[in-house]
Write a protein that holds these residues in place. Structure first.
Motif, PDB file in Angstrom:
ATOM      1  N   SER A 251       0.850  -1.186   0.000  1.00 15.19           N
ATOM      2  CA  SER A 251       0.000   0.000   0.000  1.00 15.19           C
ATOM      3  C   SER A 251       0.888   1.239   0.000  1.00 15.19           C
ATOM      4  CB  SER A 251      -0.939   0.011   1.215  1.00 15.19           C
ATOM      5  OG  SER A 251      -0.202  -0.052   2.424  1.00 15.19           O
ATOM      6  N   GLY A 252       0.494   2.228  -0.814  1.00  9.85           N
ATOM      7  CA  GLY A 252       1.207   3.491  -0.868  1.00  9.85           C
ATOM      8  C   GLY A 252       0.459   4.560  -0.090  1.00  9.85           C
ATOM      9  N   HIS A 253       1.223   5.446   0.572  1.00  6.75           N
ATOM     10  CA  HIS A 253       0.624   6.499   1.403  1.00  6.75           C
ATOM     11  C   HIS A 253       1.296   7.837   1.092  1.00  6.75           C
ATOM     12  CE1 HIS A 253      -1.295   3.482   4.124  1.00  6.75           C
ATOM     13  NE2 HIS A 253      -0.230   2.774   3.777  1.00  6.75           N
ATOM     14  N   THR A 254       0.525   8.895   1.176  1.00  6.36           N
ATOM     15  CA  THR A 254       1.065  10.256   1.057  1.00  6.36           C
ATOM     16  C   THR A 254       0.723  11.028   2.315  1.00  6.36           C
ATOM     17  OG1 THR A 254      -0.938  11.165   0.045  1.00  6.36           O
ATOM     18  CG2 THR A 254       0.689  10.184  -1.448  1.00  6.36           C
TER      19      THR A 254
ATOM     20  N   ARG B  58       4.953   6.987   2.789  1.00  7.35           N
ATOM     21  CA  ARG B  58       5.598   5.694   3.038  1.00  7.35           C
ATOM     22  C   ARG B  58       5.024   4.612   2.127  1.00  7.35           C
ATOM     23  NH1 ARG B  58       1.467   6.650   6.304  1.00  7.35           N
ATOM     24  NH2 ARG B  58       0.178   4.957   7.114  1.00  7.35           N
ATOM     25  N   ILE B  59       5.775   3.527   2.062  1.00  5.73           N
ATOM     26  CA  ILE B  59       5.319   2.290   1.424  1.00  5.73           C
ATOM     27  C   ILE B  59       5.199   1.232   2.513  1.00  5.73           C
ATOM     28  CG2 ILE B  59       5.926   0.429  -0.176  1.00  5.73           C
ATOM     29  CD1 ILE B  59       5.011   2.933  -1.570  1.00  5.73           C
ATOM     30  N   SER B  60       4.060   0.606   2.572  1.00  9.50           N
ATOM     31  CA  SER B  60       3.813  -0.427   3.585  1.00  9.50           C
ATOM     32  C   SER B  60       3.702  -1.789   2.904  1.00  9.50           C
ATOM     33  CB  SER B  60       2.527  -0.116   4.354  1.00  9.50           C
ATOM     34  OG  SER B  60       2.274  -1.100   5.331  1.00  9.50           O
TER      35      SER B  60
ATOM     36  N   ALA C  88       3.004   2.474  -5.006  1.00  7.65           N
ATOM     37  CA  ALA C  88       2.920   1.095  -4.496  1.00  7.65           C
ATOM     38  C   ALA C  88       3.275   0.103  -5.601  1.00  7.65           C
ATOM     39  CB  ALA C  88       1.520   0.820  -3.958  1.00  7.65           C
ATOM     40  N   ASN C  89       2.801   0.358  -6.809  1.00  3.80           N
ATOM     41  CA  ASN C  89       3.090  -0.551  -7.919  1.00  3.80           C
ATOM     42  C   ASN C  89       4.555  -0.470  -8.332  1.00  3.80           C
ATOM     43  OD1 ASN C  89       1.971  -2.561  -9.545  1.00  3.80           O
ATOM     44  ND2 ASN C  89       1.728  -1.174 -11.267  1.00  3.80           N
ATOM     45  N   ALA C  90       5.145   0.728  -8.264  1.00  3.89           N
ATOM     46  CA  ALA C  90       6.575   0.860  -8.551  1.00  3.89           C
ATOM     47  C   ALA C  90       7.396   0.081  -7.529  1.00  3.89           C
ATOM     48  CB  ALA C  90       6.974   2.337  -8.540  1.00  3.89           C
ATOM     49  N   SER C  91       6.951   0.057  -6.283  1.00  4.89           N
ATOM     50  CA  SER C  91       7.633  -0.713  -5.239  1.00  4.89           C
ATOM     51  C   SER C  91       7.517  -2.206  -5.514  1.00  4.89           C
ATOM     52  CB  SER C  91       7.038  -0.371  -3.876  1.00  4.89           C
ATOM     53  OG  SER C  91       7.176   1.010  -3.594  1.00  4.89           O
ATOM     54  N   ARG C  92       6.362  -2.617  -5.992  1.00  8.14           N
ATOM     55  CA  ARG C  92       6.196  -4.038  -6.340  1.00  8.14           C
ATOM     56  C   ARG C  92       7.202  -4.460  -7.414  1.00  8.14           C
ATOM     57  NH1 ARG C  92       4.486  -6.630 -10.482  1.00  8.14           N
ATOM     58  NH2 ARG C  92       3.901  -4.667 -11.511  1.00  8.14           N
TER      59      ARG C  92
ATOM     60  N   MET D 139      12.097 -11.347  -5.597  1.00  3.37           N
ATOM     61  CA  MET D 139      10.865 -11.868  -4.997  1.00  3.37           C
ATOM     62  C   MET D 139       9.972 -12.464  -6.080  1.00  3.37           C
ATOM     63  SD  MET D 139       7.854  -9.874  -2.916  1.00  3.37           S
ATOM     64  CE  MET D 139       7.056  -9.404  -4.452  1.00  3.37           C
ATOM     65  N   ASN D 140       9.326 -13.582  -5.744  1.00  2.12           N
ATOM     66  CA  ASN D 140       8.413 -14.221  -6.696  1.00  2.12           C
ATOM     67  C   ASN D 140       7.205 -13.323  -6.951  1.00  2.12           C
ATOM     68  OD1 ASN D 140      10.043 -16.511  -6.774  1.00  2.12           O
ATOM     69  ND2 ASN D 140       8.982 -17.465  -5.059  1.00  2.12           N
ATOM     70  N   ASP D 141       6.923 -13.108  -8.224  1.00  5.42           N
ATOM     71  CA  ASP D 141       5.829 -12.205  -8.587  1.00  5.42           C
ATOM     72  C   ASP D 141       4.478 -12.727  -8.124  1.00  5.42           C
ATOM     73  OD1 ASP D 141       4.631  -9.972  -9.717  1.00  5.42           O
ATOM     74  OD2 ASP D 141       4.408 -10.899 -11.670  1.00  5.42           O
ATOM     75  N   ASN D 142       4.317 -14.067  -8.033  1.00  2.00           N
ATOM     76  CA  ASN D 142       3.022 -14.624  -7.644  1.00  2.00           C
ATOM     77  C   ASN D 142       2.743 -14.513  -6.149  1.00  2.00           C
ATOM     78  OD1 ASN D 142       4.817 -16.490  -6.650  1.00  2.00           O
ATOM     79  ND2 ASN D 142       4.111 -18.195  -7.913  1.00  2.00           N
ATOM     80  N   LYS D 143       3.662 -13.950  -5.384  1.00  2.00           N
ATOM     81  CA  LYS D 143       3.416 -13.741  -3.960  1.00  2.00           C
ATOM     82  C   LYS D 143       2.531 -12.518  -3.716  1.00  2.00           C
ATOM     83  CE  LYS D 143       6.529 -14.283  -0.837  1.00  2.00           C
ATOM     84  NZ  LYS D 143       5.948 -15.439  -0.138  1.00  2.00           N
ATOM     85  N   VAL D 144       2.473 -11.619  -4.687  1.00  5.95           N
ATOM     86  CA  VAL D 144       1.721 -10.381  -4.497  1.00  5.95           C
ATOM     87  C   VAL D 144       0.230 -10.668  -4.637  1.00  5.95           C
ATOM     88  CG1 VAL D 144       1.354  -8.028  -5.305  1.00  5.95           C
ATOM     89  CG2 VAL D 144       3.641  -9.042  -5.405  1.00  5.95           C
ATOM     90  N   MET D 145      -0.528 -10.260  -3.626  1.00  8.26           N
ATOM     91  CA  MET D 145      -1.968 -10.491  -3.623  1.00  8.26           C
ATOM     92  C   MET D 145      -2.771  -9.193  -3.632  1.00  8.26           C
ATOM     93  SD  MET D 145      -3.984 -13.036  -1.028  1.00  8.26           S
ATOM     94  CE  MET D 145      -5.597 -13.713  -1.461  1.00  8.26           C
ATOM     95  N   ARG D 146      -2.104  -8.093  -3.274  1.00 10.21           N
ATOM     96  CA  ARG D 146      -2.845  -6.828  -3.193  1.00 10.21           C
ATOM     97  C   ARG D 146      -1.886  -5.662  -3.370  1.00 10.21           C
ATOM     98  NH1 ARG D 146      -5.529  -5.921   2.482  1.00 10.21           N
ATOM     99  NH2 ARG D 146      -3.362  -5.490   3.027  1.00 10.21           N
ATOM    100  N   VAL D 147      -2.247  -4.728  -4.231  1.00 14.41           N
ATOM    101  CA  VAL D 147      -1.509  -3.479  -4.397  1.00 14.41           C
ATOM    102  C   VAL D 147      -2.539  -2.349  -4.391  1.00 14.41           C
ATOM    103  CG1 VAL D 147       0.041  -2.127  -5.851  1.00 14.41           C
ATOM    104  CG2 VAL D 147       0.289  -4.609  -5.763  1.00 14.41           C
ATOM    105  N   VAL D 148      -2.454  -1.442  -3.415  1.00 12.26           N
ATOM    106  CA  VAL D 148      -3.461  -0.393  -3.276  1.00 12.26           C
ATOM    107  C   VAL D 148      -2.787   0.941  -2.988  1.00 12.26           C
ATOM    108  CG1 VAL D 148      -5.268  -1.954  -2.452  1.00 12.26           C
ATOM    109  CG2 VAL D 148      -3.737  -0.878  -0.808  1.00 12.26           C
TER     110      VAL D 148
END
Length: 307
Positions: free
Chosen positions: A204-207, A269-271, A228-232, A240-249
């Motif tokens: 999750s991305g925050h401003t 921040r990036i959480s 958040a997507n740039a961090s992914r 990191m395995n790409d299939n581990k990601v379940m949520r990007v918000v």
């Protein structure tokens, strides 16, 4: 007297034999036939009422009767077998029965205890992951100098890893989603460690509360989601395995880390959440429904403590 020698000799031949209806041999043959049919129907009844396992036992008995009788086995002493030698009668299904009564022990399963055990094991796994990350931060030259910007703690969703801004060290370019070089380096170092556990992750991305809006409608919401997507992408580039990601918000400025100062750079921040099983199942069940509350983000005095 002379005529007596001339008398003809008459020989009477008695023809022996009697009517067929007076004989009894057919009755014996019929009795044998009826007996054979009775045995046949009895055999059919036994075969029809015997289980497959018992049939195998009978088969083995007739293949090697002496071996089964001496060494035991199915068909030798089972009460459910048609071969004499065990149990009380053919209607029993419990096999050989001891003379004395023996209490039956029933196995029961405590689902609540099993679930609690799985949760404890998962908590221990996430705790081990947290320790590995802390050790990597201390031992890595690339991470050690940024340890004040790396916050690790636990929430109701799982293990949370936060990368926060500092006044003189922003994570992103101003009003842009491009990662600063040191931010990309941090994420690439963290990525491979996340493969040590099977848990899914969410980003999750925050401003902060600084207003940002363009003529096209691009705002803090879109900006936080793009970050958040740039961090992914940086995590995946690090291994990191790409299939581990379940949520990007992107949560914009909806959830502050410092509630007393919405403009504090730490709110940018990036959480990264290493999800526990309960969170994963909740996302699958609710089709990705996300509930953001004060309990998931934690207080500033607990979360902002450097790790």
């Amino acid at each position: 007297m002379a005529d007596e020698g001339l008398r003809p000799i008459i020989v009477k031949r008695i023809k022996k034999g009697g009517g067929g209806h007076h004989g009894g041999a057919w009755k014996i043959a019929y009795a044998d036939f009826v007996t054979a049919m009775m045995a046949f129907f009895l055999l059919m009844w036994l075969l029809g009422s015997t289980t497959k396992g018992d049939l195998n036992g009978i088969s083995e008995y007739f293949k090697t009767p002496l071996k089964v009788a001496m060494q035991g086995g199915s068909g030798s002493g089972d009460s459910s077998s048609v071969i004499p030698g065990g149990g009380k009668d053919l209607t029993r299904k419990d096999g050989q029965v001891k003379a004395g009564d023996e209490s039956t022990v029933k196995k029961t399963y405590n689902l609540t205890a099993a679930k609690a055990q799985l949760e404890r094991e998962e908590s221990q796994r996430l705790m081990t992951l947290k320790e590995k990350l802390e050790q990597k931060i201390e031992s890595s030259a690339a991470l050690q100098k940024f340890k004040n910007q790396l916050l690790l703690d636990f929430t109701s969703e799982g293990l949370r890893i936060q990368i926060v801004d500092e006044q003189k060290r922003p994570m992103f370019q101003v009003a842009k989603s491009e990662l600063a070089p040191y931010t990309a380096e941090i994420l690439r170092e963290i990525g491979p460690v996340l493969n040590d556990v099977p848990n899914k992750i969410g980003l999750s991305g925050h401003t902060d509360a600084t207003p940002y809006f363009t003529e096209t409608g691009y705002s803090n919401w879109e900006l936080s989601a793009d970050r958040a997507n740039a961090s992914r992408r940086a995590l995946v580039q690090g291994g990191m395995n790409d299939n581990k990601v379940m949520r990007v918000v992107g949560l914009g400025s909806a959830v502050y880390l410092d509630r007393n100062d919405p403009f504090n750079p730490i709110n940018r921040r990036i959480s990264i959440i290493v999800m526990n099983k309960k969170t994963e199942e909740g996302l699958m069940r609710d089709a990705g429904k996300l509930e953001v509350g004060t309990g998931t983000e934690g207080a500033i005095d607990a979360a902002a403590k450097p790790r």
